[in-house]
Design a protein around this motif. Structure first.
Motif, short mmCIF file in Angstrom:
data_model
loop_
_atom_site.label_atom_id
_atom_site.label_comp_id
_atom_site.label_asym_id
_atom_site.label_seq_id
_atom_site.Cartn_x
_atom_site.Cartn_y
_atom_site.Cartn_z
N TRP A 44 -14.42 -56.00 29.93
CA TRP A 44 -15.73 -55.81 30.74
C TRP A 44 -16.68 -56.81 30.19
O TRP A 44 -17.59 -57.41 30.94
N ILE A 45 -17.07 -56.46 28.91
CA ILE A 45 -18.16 -56.95 28.06
C ILE A 45 -18.15 -58.58 28.24
O ILE A 45 -19.03 -59.11 28.75
N PHE A 46 -17.08 -59.10 28.09
CA PHE A 46 -16.97 -60.88 28.08
C PHE A 46 -16.89 -61.08 29.64
O PHE A 46 -17.76 -62.00 29.80
N ASP A 47 -16.30 -60.16 30.78
CA ASP A 47 -16.47 -60.72 31.98
C ASP A 47 -17.75 -60.80 32.61
O ASP A 47 -18.32 -61.71 33.37
N LEU B 243 -22.27 -77.85 30.40
CA LEU B 243 -21.71 -76.44 30.40
C LEU B 243 -20.63 -76.03 29.66
O LEU B 243 -20.94 -74.90 29.09
N VAL B 244 -19.81 -76.91 28.81
CA VAL B 244 -19.25 -76.45 27.76
C VAL B 244 -19.92 -76.18 26.57
O VAL B 244 -19.89 -74.93 25.81
N GLU B 245 -21.12 -76.66 26.50
CA GLU B 245 -22.00 -76.48 25.24
C GLU B 245 -22.83 -75.00 25.55
O GLU B 245 -22.79 -74.18 24.67
N LYS B 246 -23.23 -74.71 26.84
CA LYS B 246 -23.74 -73.61 27.00
C LYS B 246 -22.68 -72.33 27.00
O LYS B 246 -23.16 -71.30 26.28
N ALA B 247 -21.45 -72.50 27.31
CA ALA B 247 -20.37 -71.72 27.13
C ALA B 247 -20.26 -71.33 25.47
O ALA B 247 -20.04 -70.30 24.90
N ALA C 139 -21.93 -63.95 34.19
CA ALA C 139 -23.54 -64.34 34.49
C ALA C 139 -23.80 -65.47 33.90
O ALA C 139 -24.69 -66.32 34.38
N LEU C 140 -23.29 -66.12 32.81
CA LEU C 140 -23.63 -67.46 32.31
C LEU C 140 -23.11 -68.57 33.14
O LEU C 140 -23.79 -69.53 33.22
N VAL C 141 -21.90 -68.66 33.66
CA VAL C 141 -21.18 -69.62 34.43
C VAL C 141 -21.26 -69.32 35.84
O VAL C 141 -20.83 -70.53 36.88
N LYS C 142 -21.67 -68.22 36.53
CA LYS C 142 -21.57 -68.00 37.75
C LYS C 142 -22.09 -69.24 38.85
O LYS C 142 -21.48 -69.40 40.04
N ASP C 143 -22.94 -69.84 38.36
CA ASP C 143 -23.87 -70.88 39.21
C ASP C 143 -23.36 -72.17 38.97
O ASP C 143 -24.10 -73.09 39.40
N GLU C 144 -22.60 -72.44 37.93
CA GLU C 144 -22.29 -73.86 37.78
C GLU C 144 -21.27 -74.49 38.73
O GLU C 144 -20.36 -73.77 38.85
N ASP C 145 -21.58 -75.55 38.74
CA ASP C 145 -20.71 -76.55 39.38
C ASP C 145 -19.36 -77.25 38.39
O ASP C 145 -19.72 -78.03 37.73
N LEU C 146 -18.27 -76.92 38.70
CA LEU C 146 -17.12 -77.09 37.91
C LEU C 146 -16.61 -78.58 38.43
O LEU C 146 -15.85 -79.34 37.60
N HIS C 147 -17.37 -79.23 39.32
CA HIS C 147 -17.16 -80.44 39.82
C HIS C 147 -18.12 -81.61 39.32
O HIS C 147 -18.39 -82.40 40.10
#
Length: 196
Positions: free
Chosen positions: A56-59, A81-85, A64-72
């Motif tokens: 749950w902590i990870f999820d 995005l990879v750096e942010k993660a 919250a970190l990647v929810k608004d990111e565009d994977l395309h």
């Protein structure tokens, strides 16, 4: 709903704090609850066990970190995005170092692998220009990501996230360039074959 999140966050903070003091295996639900002045009933209302709490902590934090990111996104934004993660994992590497050492059923490694599979599938579908990515390809890239992350975070001297990402990016680009050059160049016969 708000009270539920407050309770979950208090339990999460308690577990994170305990994990700075001892190994995950030695931590039990009673300790987690005592640390944040809650009873076991409250814990089990929200989580099946301490493994569920780790996940749950990870999820919640990672989502919250990647929810608004565009994977395309374009190439540069994808690496951002990879750096942010990776920044997130590095900032929390003491926690994830211990989480990644959990073995067996309900391990965090298994949860992480299942979590990243749809993200990878989405990204690989975009890169390869096809709807479905087969299981072999998805498994290959999931293994590569998980192994690289584990090796990085479990290292005694975990290098900063920027350096980690830069090294992966550099390696990826060098490999792609070398493979493209090898494919594009006509095959030269081996020296011994040319003499025949």
């Amino acid at each position: 709903m708000a009270d539920s999140n407050i309770t979950k966050k208090a339990l999460a903070a308690s577990l994170k704090e305990l994990m700075t003091e001892q190994s995950f295996e030695k931590i039990n639900v009673t300790q987690i609850c005592e640390r944040c002045d809650m009873n076991r009933k409250s814990f089990y209302y929200h989580f099946k066990d301490k493994y569920d709490l780790i996940n749950w902590i990870f999820d919640t934090e990672f989502m919250a970190l990647v929810k608004d990111e565009d994977l395309h996104a374009d190439y540069g934004k994808h690496w951002a995005l990879v750096e942010k993660a990776c920044d997130y994992f590095y900032e929390n590497h003491a926690f994830y170092r211990k989480a990644l050492q959990i073995k067996g059923q309900n391990s965090f490694s298994d949860h992480f692998r299942e979590y990243i599979r749809p993200l990878l599938q989405n990204r690989l579908s975009y890169i390869f220009g096809q709807g479905n990515v087969d299981e072999f390809v998805l498994g290959f890239f999931a293994d590569a990501v998980l192994c690289a992350m584990e090796r990085w975070l479990l290292a005694r001297n975990c290098i900063p996230s920027r350096e980690f990402v830069e090294r992966i990016k550099d390696l990826t680009e060098k490999c792609v360039t070398a493979i493209y050059r090898e494919i594009a160049e006509p095959q030269q016969p081996a020296p011994e074959e040319a003499e025949k």
